[in-house]
Design a protein around this motif. Structure first.
Motif, PDB file in Angstrom:
ATOM      1  N   GLU A 166     -16.394  12.566   1.270  1.00  0.00           N
ATOM      2  CA  GLU A 166     -15.744  13.565   0.417  1.00  0.00           C
ATOM      3  C   GLU A 166     -16.452  13.699  -0.946  1.00  0.00           C
ATOM      4  OE1 GLU A 166     -11.301  14.305   0.209  1.00  0.00           O
ATOM      5  OE2 GLU A 166     -11.613  13.210  -1.653  1.00  0.00           O
ATOM      6  N   SER A 219       0.806  -1.234   0.000  1.00  0.00           N
ATOM      7  CA  SER A 219       0.000   0.000   0.000  1.00  0.00           C
ATOM      8  C   SER A 219       0.835   1.279   0.000  1.00  0.00           C
ATOM      9  CB  SER A 219      -0.878   0.027   1.255  1.00  0.00           C
ATOM     10  OG  SER A 219      -0.053   0.189   2.417  1.00  0.00           O
ATOM     11  N   ARG A 257     -15.488  18.403   5.255  1.00  0.00           N
ATOM     12  CA  ARG A 257     -14.151  18.527   5.834  1.00  0.00           C
ATOM     13  C   ARG A 257     -13.362  19.534   4.994  1.00  0.00           C
ATOM     14  NH1 ARG A 257      -9.970  13.401   6.562  1.00  0.00           N
ATOM     15  NH2 ARG A 257      -8.876  14.260   8.337  1.00  0.00           N
ATOM     16  N   ARG A 280      -7.026  14.221  -0.530  1.00  0.00           N
ATOM     17  CA  ARG A 280      -6.824  14.905   0.746  1.00  0.00           C
ATOM     18  C   ARG A 280      -6.593  13.889   1.865  1.00  0.00           C
ATOM     19  NH1 ARG A 280     -11.538  19.043   1.384  1.00  0.00           N
ATOM     20  NH2 ARG A 280     -12.719  17.122   1.627  1.00  0.00           N
ATOM     21  N   ASN A 281      -5.551  14.152   2.628  1.00  0.00           N
ATOM     22  CA  ASN A 281      -5.238  13.315   3.794  1.00  0.00           C
ATOM     23  C   ASN A 281      -4.928  11.868   3.405  1.00  0.00           C
ATOM     24  OD1 ASN A 281      -5.937  15.603   5.589  1.00  0.00           O
ATOM     25  ND2 ASN A 281      -7.957  15.266   4.733  1.00  0.00           N
ATOM     26  N   THR A 304      -5.690   0.389   7.268  1.00  0.00           N
ATOM     27  CA  THR A 304      -5.844   1.737   6.698  1.00  0.00           C
ATOM     28  C   THR A 304      -6.567   2.636   7.707  1.00  0.00           C
ATOM     29  OG1 THR A 304      -7.913   1.107   5.653  1.00  0.00           O
ATOM     30  CG2 THR A 304      -5.937   0.982   4.273  1.00  0.00           C
ATOM     31  N   THR A 305      -6.252   3.907   7.668  1.00  0.00           N
ATOM     32  CA  THR A 305      -6.914   4.889   8.539  1.00  0.00           C
ATOM     33  C   THR A 305      -7.888   5.664   7.677  1.00  0.00           C
ATOM     34  OG1 THR A 305      -5.049   4.969  10.034  1.00  0.00           O
ATOM     35  CG2 THR A 305      -6.481   6.908  10.022  1.00  0.00           C
ATOM     36  N   ASN A 306      -9.169   5.619   8.053  1.00  0.00           N
ATOM     37  CA  ASN A 306     -10.216   6.102   7.149  1.00  0.00           C
ATOM     38  C   ASN A 306     -10.980   7.327   7.661  1.00  0.00           C
ATOM     39  OD1 ASN A 306     -10.664   2.669   7.270  1.00  0.00           O
ATOM     40  ND2 ASN A 306      -9.896   3.610   5.394  1.00  0.00           N
ATOM     41  N   VAL A 307     -10.363   8.050   8.597  1.00  0.00           N
ATOM     42  CA  VAL A 307     -11.064   9.208   9.177  1.00  0.00           C
ATOM     43  C   VAL A 307     -11.489  10.176   8.071  1.00  0.00           C
ATOM     44  CG1 VAL A 307     -10.822  11.197  10.728  1.00  0.00           C
ATOM     45  CG2 VAL A 307      -9.645   9.044  11.246  1.00  0.00           C
ATOM     46  N   THR A 308     -12.736  10.590   8.091  1.00  0.00           N
ATOM     47  CA  THR A 308     -13.244  11.530   7.099  1.00  0.00           C
ATOM     48  C   THR A 308     -14.506  12.167   7.643  1.00  0.00           C
ATOM     49  OG1 THR A 308     -13.837  11.795   4.771  1.00  0.00           O
ATOM     50  CG2 THR A 308     -14.614   9.764   5.829  1.00  0.00           C
ATOM     51  N   GLY A 328      -8.791   8.313  -2.745  1.00  0.00           N
ATOM     52  CA  GLY A 328      -8.703   8.071  -1.293  1.00  0.00           C
ATOM     53  C   GLY A 328      -9.992   8.594  -0.668  1.00  0.00           C
ATOM     54  N   LEU A 337      -8.693   1.300  -6.202  1.00  0.00           N
ATOM     55  CA  LEU A 337      -7.474   1.684  -6.931  1.00  0.00           C
ATOM     56  C   LEU A 337      -6.358   1.920  -5.922  1.00  0.00           C
ATOM     57  CD1 LEU A 337      -7.155   3.841 -10.027  1.00  0.00           C
ATOM     58  CD2 LEU A 337      -5.790   4.528  -8.082  1.00  0.00           C
ATOM     59  N   ASN A 338      -5.228   1.287  -6.187  1.00  0.00           N
ATOM     60  CA  ASN A 338      -4.060   1.456  -5.328  1.00  0.00           C
ATOM     61  C   ASN A 338      -3.185   2.557  -5.933  1.00  0.00           C
ATOM     62  OD1 ASN A 338      -1.789   1.248  -3.752  1.00  0.00           O
ATOM     63  ND2 ASN A 338      -1.629  -0.980  -3.906  1.00  0.00           N
ATOM     64  N   LEU A 339      -3.071   3.666  -5.220  1.00  0.00           N
ATOM     65  CA  LEU A 339      -2.385   4.836  -5.778  1.00  0.00           C
ATOM     66  C   LEU A 339      -0.895   4.624  -5.982  1.00  0.00           C
ATOM     67  CD1 LEU A 339      -4.175   7.591  -3.671  1.00  0.00           C
ATOM     68  CD2 LEU A 339      -4.346   7.305  -6.146  1.00  0.00           C
ATOM     69  N   ASP A 398     -10.533   4.120  -3.689  1.00  0.00           N
ATOM     70  CA  ASP A 398      -9.813   3.873  -2.434  1.00  0.00           C
ATOM     71  C   ASP A 398      -9.177   2.488  -2.554  1.00  0.00           C
ATOM     72  OD1 ASP A 398     -10.073   5.391   0.527  1.00  0.00           O
ATOM     73  OD2 ASP A 398      -9.354   3.320   0.614  1.00  0.00           O
ATOM     74  N   LEU A 399      -8.216   2.262  -1.684  1.00  0.00           N
ATOM     75  CA  LEU A 399      -7.566   0.952  -1.628  1.00  0.00           C
ATOM     76  C   LEU A 399      -8.429  -0.037  -0.841  1.00  0.00           C
ATOM     77  CD1 LEU A 399      -4.849  -0.638  -1.976  1.00  0.00           C
ATOM     78  CD2 LEU A 399      -4.197   0.256   0.240  1.00  0.00           C
TER      79      LEU A 399
HETATM   80  C1  LIG Z   1      -7.749   9.599   6.114  1.00  0.00           C
HETATM   81  S1  LIG Z   1      -8.604   8.922   4.736  1.00  0.00           S
HETATM   82  C2  LIG Z   1      -8.961  10.391   3.817  1.00  0.00           C
HETATM   83  C3  LIG Z   1     -10.388  10.448   3.331  1.00  0.00           C
HETATM   84  C4  LIG Z   1     -10.797  11.714   2.596  1.00  0.00           C
HETATM   85  N1  LIG Z   1      -9.961  11.928   1.426  1.00  0.00           N
HETATM   86  C5  LIG Z   1     -10.765  12.905   3.513  1.00  0.00           C
HETATM   87  O1  LIG Z   1      -9.824  13.709   3.447  1.00  0.00           O
HETATM   88  O2  LIG Z   1     -11.675  13.068   4.330  1.00  0.00           O
HETATM   89  C6  LIG Z   1      -7.264   8.168   3.809  1.00  0.00           C
HETATM   90  C7  LIG Z   1      -7.741   7.137   2.803  1.00  0.00           C
HETATM   91  O3  LIG Z   1      -6.634   6.794   1.953  1.00  0.00           O
HETATM   92  C8  LIG Z   1      -6.756   5.432   1.621  1.00  0.00           C
HETATM   93  N2  LIG Z   1      -5.462   4.899   1.152  1.00  0.00           N
HETATM   94  C9  LIG Z   1      -4.360   4.595   1.883  1.00  0.00           C
HETATM   95  N3  LIG Z   1      -3.389   4.074   1.111  1.00  0.00           N
HETATM   96  C10 LIG Z   1      -3.890   4.052  -0.151  1.00  0.00           C
HETATM   97  C11 LIG Z   1      -3.368   3.619  -1.406  1.00  0.00           C
HETATM   98  N4  LIG Z   1      -2.142   3.093  -1.519  1.00  0.00           N
HETATM   99  N5  LIG Z   1      -4.159   3.733  -2.494  1.00  0.00           N
HETATM  100  C12 LIG Z   1      -5.407   4.251  -2.383  1.00  0.00           C
HETATM  101  N6  LIG Z   1      -5.964   4.676  -1.240  1.00  0.00           N
HETATM  102  C13 LIG Z   1      -5.216   4.576  -0.128  1.00  0.00           C
HETATM  103  C14 LIG Z   1      -7.245   4.788   2.918  1.00  0.00           C
HETATM  104  O4  LIG Z   1      -7.855   3.535   2.695  1.00  0.00           O
HETATM  105  C15 LIG Z   1      -8.194   5.842   3.467  1.00  0.00           C
HETATM  106  O5  LIG Z   1      -9.527   5.565   3.170  1.00  0.00           O
END
Ligand SMILES: C[S@@+](CC[C@H](N)C(=O)[O-])C[C@H]1O[C@@H](n2cnc3c(N)ncnc32)[C@H](O)[C@@H]1O
Length: 271
Positions: free
Chosen positions: A115, A25, A83, A215-216, A75-79, A109, A197-199, A140-141
């Motif tokens: 979002e 990831s 926001r 974002r984030n 994964t950290t999914n705070v949203t 993400g 999708l894995n970024l 998202d992943l």
């Molecule tokens: C903190 S959340 C941000 C959510 C939203 N963008 C916001 O700002 O409120 C981070 C998100 O990035 C995703 N993430 C982490 N690594 C990733 C990757 N390699 N590819 C895609 N998404 C990823 C996580 O699963 C998570 O849902």
């Protein structure tokens, strides 16, 4: 390591698991996340009825389904809805002066969907008035959060930021066993293409985007990965497109291909 844990969890085991997660990831995990890893993964051991982390690691390494569950767990999914609202205010300005028939937006993400739904709630009234077609991709992943995003069901407090008219327009209040929850109206859910999708790996996409919200997310990656993803965003963004990053994220000064146009908002520098 605390002695009173339900499962023994050595630093070596923590290190093995964080490396597995990182390789897949790109998420960089510091030593202080040991307790967080334990708390999140102990739940998986209980669900799988395993007695120790050695067996859990073997399972994660051999079983694709459990590997996915493992990634979803770490994964950290705070949203939240609305926001960093200054981004939506800026987006409304963009739409107000928009002269093309379609706007293409990517929420990269997107977590549990707040979002991309916030984006639509903000822009749809103007887009309808101006007959602008909205295309929205949300990725998202984590497959669990994508399922929640598609379902679009949230506790009522989650939409406190909206006035009553906006709530009525875009959300349906739950009744009976859905009391205390609301559901995003299907017309909104149906406008978003939710995809995994894995970024960190190059993606294949034909379209260019007018806006990319990431974002984030980049905060979890190391600098070389961040820069690589930013380059790929630049290639995916229309020449006058806007990239929105999170409140604690910025593009390093050394990356001269971007210019700041507002708080955590960027455009490609013209050559
Ligand atoms: C903190 S959340 C941000 C959510 C939203 N963008 C916001 O700002 O409120 C981070 C998100 O990035 C995703 N993430 C982490 N690594 C990733 C990757 N390699 N590819 C895609 N998404 C990823 C996580 O699963 C998570 O849902």
């Amino acid at each position: 390591m605390k002695a009173d844990k339900e499962f023994d969890f050595s630093f070596k085991q923590f290190d093995r698991l964080r490396r597995l997660a990182h390789d897949y990831s790109g998420i960089h995990v510091t030593d202080d996340k040991y307790e967080m890893y334990y708390a999140r993964l102990a739940k998986r051991l209980r669900a799988l009825k395993l007695n120790n982390f050695t067996d859990y690691i073997t399972r994660v390494e051999k079983d694709k389904d459990e590997f996915r569950e493992f990634i979803n767990a770490i994964t950290t999914n705070v949203t939240a809805f609305e926001r960093e609202p200054h981004h939506f205010a800026h987006l409304k300005q963009i739409i107000s002066s928009w002269s093309k028939p379609t706007i293409n937006i990517w929420s990269a993400g997107c977590s549990t969907g707040q979002e991309p739904y916030s984006i639509l709630v903000n822009i749809l009234p103007i887009c309808r008035q101006k007959r602008i077609n909205v295309k929205m991709l949300a990725t998202d992943l984590d497959t669990d959060v994508l399922m929640k995003a598609k379902a679009g069901i949230y506790p009522l407090e989650a939409i406190d930021a909206y006035d009553i008219d906006t709530k009525r327009k875009f959300f349906k209040r739950g009744k009976g066993n859905k009391e205390g929850f609301c559901r995003v109206k299907p017309e909104l859910t149906g406008m978003i293409d939710f995809k995994q999708l894995n970024l960190i790996y190059p993606w294949k996409m034909d379209q260019t985007f007018d806006c990319i919200f990431c974002r984030n997310v980049l905060i979890y990656f190391e600098m070389d990965k961040k820069l690589e993803i930013l380059d790929r965003y630049a290639a995916q963004l229309a020449h006058d497109g806007t990239l929105f990053l999170g409140h604690s994220e910025s593009i390093p000064r050394s990356d001269t291909s971007w210019q700041t146009i507002g708080k955590n908002m960027y455009q490609k520098r013209s050559l």
